[in-house]
Design a protein around this motif. Sequence first.
Motif, PDB file in Angstrom:
ATOM      1  N   ASP A 118      -1.724  -2.846  12.434  1.00  0.00           N
ATOM      2  CA  ASP A 118      -2.275  -1.875  11.485  1.00  0.00           C
ATOM      3  C   ASP A 118      -1.168  -1.473  10.523  1.00  0.00           C
ATOM      4  OD1 ASP A 118      -3.790  -0.048  10.143  1.00  0.00           O
ATOM      5  OD2 ASP A 118      -3.680   1.504  11.695  1.00  0.00           O
ATOM      6  N   THR A 119      -1.150  -2.090   9.362  1.00  0.00           N
ATOM      7  CA  THR A 119      -0.115  -1.801   8.373  1.00  0.00           C
ATOM      8  C   THR A 119      -0.467  -0.524   7.620  1.00  0.00           C
ATOM      9  OG1 THR A 119       0.443  -4.130   8.088  1.00  0.00           O
ATOM     10  CG2 THR A 119       1.083  -2.631   6.323  1.00  0.00           C
ATOM     11  N   VAL A 120       0.395   0.460   7.687  1.00  0.00           N
ATOM     12  CA  VAL A 120       0.208   1.724   6.963  1.00  0.00           C
ATOM     13  C   VAL A 120       1.212   1.752   5.817  1.00  0.00           C
ATOM     14  CG1 VAL A 120       0.243   4.227   7.096  1.00  0.00           C
ATOM     15  CG2 VAL A 120      -0.579   2.889   9.049  1.00  0.00           C
ATOM     16  N   LEU A 121       0.702   1.902   4.604  1.00  0.00           N
ATOM     17  CA  LEU A 121       1.562   1.882   3.427  1.00  0.00           C
ATOM     18  C   LEU A 121       1.762   3.296   2.883  1.00  0.00           C
ATOM     19  CD1 LEU A 121       0.068  -1.207   1.548  1.00  0.00           C
ATOM     20  CD2 LEU A 121       1.931  -1.153   3.212  1.00  0.00           C
ATOM     21  N   PHE A 122       2.866   3.482   2.159  1.00  0.00           N
ATOM     22  CA  PHE A 122       3.122   4.753   1.491  1.00  0.00           C
ATOM     23  C   PHE A 122       2.216   4.861   0.260  1.00  0.00           C
ATOM     24  CE2 PHE A 122       7.020   3.917   3.802  1.00  0.00           C
ATOM     25  CZ  PHE A 122       7.315   5.150   4.348  1.00  0.00           C
ATOM     26  N   ASN A 123       1.824   6.076  -0.055  1.00  0.00           N
ATOM     27  CA  ASN A 123       0.976   6.316  -1.221  1.00  0.00           C
ATOM     28  C   ASN A 123       1.822   6.217  -2.496  1.00  0.00           C
ATOM     29  OD1 ASN A 123      -1.090   6.953  -2.920  1.00  0.00           O
ATOM     30  ND2 ASN A 123      -1.306   9.066  -2.265  1.00  0.00           N
ATOM     31  N   ASP A 124       2.223   4.993  -2.792  1.00  0.00           N
ATOM     32  CA  ASP A 124       3.102   4.720  -3.928  1.00  0.00           C
ATOM     33  C   ASP A 124       2.713   3.361  -4.495  1.00  0.00           C
ATOM     34  OD1 ASP A 124       5.509   4.537  -5.655  1.00  0.00           O
ATOM     35  OD2 ASP A 124       6.226   6.208  -4.422  1.00  0.00           O
ATOM     36  N   THR A 125       3.573   2.769  -5.275  1.00  0.00           N
ATOM     37  CA  THR A 125       3.256   1.487  -5.899  1.00  0.00           C
ATOM     38  C   THR A 125       3.434   0.337  -4.914  1.00  0.00           C
ATOM     39  OG1 THR A 125       5.524   1.139  -6.654  1.00  0.00           O
ATOM     40  CG2 THR A 125       4.054   2.381  -8.115  1.00  0.00           C
ATOM     41  N   ILE A 126       2.857  -0.817  -5.275  1.00  0.00           N
ATOM     42  CA  ILE A 126       3.041  -2.014  -4.452  1.00  0.00           C
ATOM     43  C   ILE A 126       4.520  -2.392  -4.413  1.00  0.00           C
ATOM     44  CG2 ILE A 126       2.557  -4.492  -4.326  1.00  0.00           C
ATOM     45  CD1 ILE A 126      -0.218  -3.930  -5.395  1.00  0.00           C
ATOM     46  N   ALA A 127       5.183  -2.275  -5.561  1.00  0.00           N
ATOM     47  CA  ALA A 127       6.610  -2.610  -5.610  1.00  0.00           C
ATOM     48  C   ALA A 127       7.412  -1.726  -4.667  1.00  0.00           C
ATOM     49  CB  ALA A 127       7.129  -2.466  -7.046  1.00  0.00           C
ATOM     50  N   TYR A 128       7.093  -0.426  -4.627  1.00  0.00           N
ATOM     51  CA  TYR A 128       7.819   0.477  -3.739  1.00  0.00           C
ATOM     52  C   TYR A 128       7.614   0.077  -2.282  1.00  0.00           C
ATOM     53  CZ  TYR A 128       9.123   4.699  -1.203  1.00  0.00           C
ATOM     54  OH  TYR A 128       9.695   5.571  -0.308  1.00  0.00           O
TER      55      TYR A 128
END
Length: 630
Positions: free
Chosen positions: A447-457
């Motif tokens: 389950d990949t959880v990403l930061f609420n930021d850009t794809i680059a970030y």
Amino acid sequence: MTATAKKTVSADSSNPLGTIVNLWPYMWPSDRPDLKMRVVWATVFLLASKLVLLLVPYFFKWATDALNGKMDMADIVPSFLLGAVMLVIAYNFARIFQAGLNQLRDALFASVGQYAVRQLAYRTFVHLHRLSLRFHLERRTGGLSRVIERGTKGIETIVRFTILNSVPTIIEFLLTAIVFWAGYGFSYVLVTAVTVALYIWFTVRASDWRISIRRSMNESDTEANTKAIDSLLNFETVKYFGNEEMEARRFDQSMARYERAATQVWTSLGWLNFGQALIFGVGTAVMMVMSALAVQRGDQTIGDFVFINAMLIQLAIPLNFIGFVYREIRQGLTDIEQMFDLLEVEAEVEDSPDAQPLAIKAGAIAFRDVHFAYDPARPILKGVSFEVPAGKTVAVVGPSGAGKSTLSRLLYRFYDVQQGAITIDGQDVRDVTQKSLRAAIGMVPQDTVLFNDTIAYNIRYGRPDASDEEVRAAAEIAQISGFIEHLPDGFKSMVGERGLKLSGGEKQRVAIARTVLKSPPILILDEATSALDTRTEQEIQAALEIVSKNRTTLVIAHRLSTVVGADEIIVLKDGRIAERGTHAGLLRQNGLYASMWNRQREATEAEEHLKQVREADEMGVVVRQPAPGE
């Protein structure tokens, strides 16, 4: 942060003096001489403002006596200053000058107080990241964030009100007592002391009563915030089941409890303020009657009468601050007691005193007789031993609850083994620093959880100092660069809360890209494709094979089709190794692995058949049902 500043501030400290002692390293930082000088100058201006303030009632007295024709200060004050108009001007100038000194003091101390807030907030943030995975799994994010928010504000309250109000109030009371004793006798000092003592006693008792009410309000506030955050984080789930009204009711119930507690807080504040006004009003009345009688006897002038009244009015302001300061400090301590509790929580996993950085040679991993249990009553791993040779791929499979994902958590040292050892190139992971250990391992989770930021970030998170070219290269290896380039904002596109704007496959590719960018010698794939459809799984698997090439790779898998090419497959059951070997060898054994393989193959074939049926229905074609055993 200095070593001194790391001292734990006690949550039980409920007196201003104890608070000053605990917070002093932050207000007198050894590494910031500029802030020390600000404290010194703020203290100088504090003393100067109190001395000027002491002159204000005198100018008022002299002006009154001058207007009454009773002024006789020619031997002390120059005659041109004895006019009533000049004394009135001097009286108001002294008030303005004293206010200016106070504001200058506050301005000088502002950066000191904010530095203390920043350092304590930083320390709490760092400490939370040091705590174990177990701690964070048991906490609620919404409640934790509110505890930190209130605690930070509480620290600012304690720092500012203790230094900027408690000390000035004590100085002013002492000066008032000296003036009354010298000018009017002990009886005036006695009435003043009794009034102040009763005032403080009542304030402390009433404030202590209000603390429990405040604590109840904080608990309701935390509960309401927790429910709101949980509900918003699970926005889609709420919509799936149409439970908006239920979520609103749960939130409103918490807010109703907060409403009742907050109402009690303000009601009790009204009683506190009235009691303070009553006590000080009676004390003032007694002293003014004493002075009025003295004026009638000719022992005092009208100027003395207004002087005593002016001194009491001036004393009422800081004395009111004593009650305010005590309330704010106690309430501040109530607000930060949970934050202090967090600071006192010991990290479950710590670097040993002589821990050295991990020295990677080939990257070989070994689990040696590993025993582990999250709960002593329920063992998870029961003597697991296997090796992942350098540059090879070893897969761990087995039924749910067999302990597969626990292996990756132990390798990362989210927990420590209770018996046995885990080594990398012969080095026990407990003997190396956690930072160096985790720097050598790359993780692609289920389950990949990403930061609420850009794809680059999110891709650059694998190596924050990477260039834009390196980020693009990692995206190409992860087979996501084409998708990104077709987005309106490209690599600057926002992924949303937890990456919800991306599909499961897209999030997995971002996770692969940032792992590629990190370029670790050891790779862990923790069921990285189990939540994806068959086609996406195949695409992600192709990218993972590229990433894991020539890397020591531990694969934790549910779908056996993803591990057929592994150099060795470990089959876990009930915390023990049940079987081990290659894919072909395990099939020949016709044991647990073979039965799992057959079940998954049948499920996959059934899924493919249903897909064909749906497609045929759309085209109006009849598909033959397979005969039993086909």
